[in-house]
Design a protein around this motif. Sequence first.
Motif: not given
Length: 82
Positions: A47, A65-69, A78-81
């Motif tokens: 994260v 904001r945050y991103h996770w995988g 994952a939260s991003l493609s």
Amino acid sequence: PADSTNEYIGGREDVPPVDGIAPAGLCSATVLVGAYDRHTGCPVLGVINEPFFRRDPLTRRWQGRYHWGVAYGATRLASLSP
């Protein structure tokens, strides 16, 4: 430090982005939390939190904001493609 603690302590807001990436200042401060498989050493969860992603021009409050995988076995989320 690698975790941008120095940028947070300095609190600089006047650093413009370069090619869409903040090279210094508050917007470059991030927090990474990760977990790994103790048997293989492979990462399984991560994260990244960006607590100073954007400053609201009206309220002057910071928005994060945050991103996770997750990668465990056949599971890949994952939260991003890509």
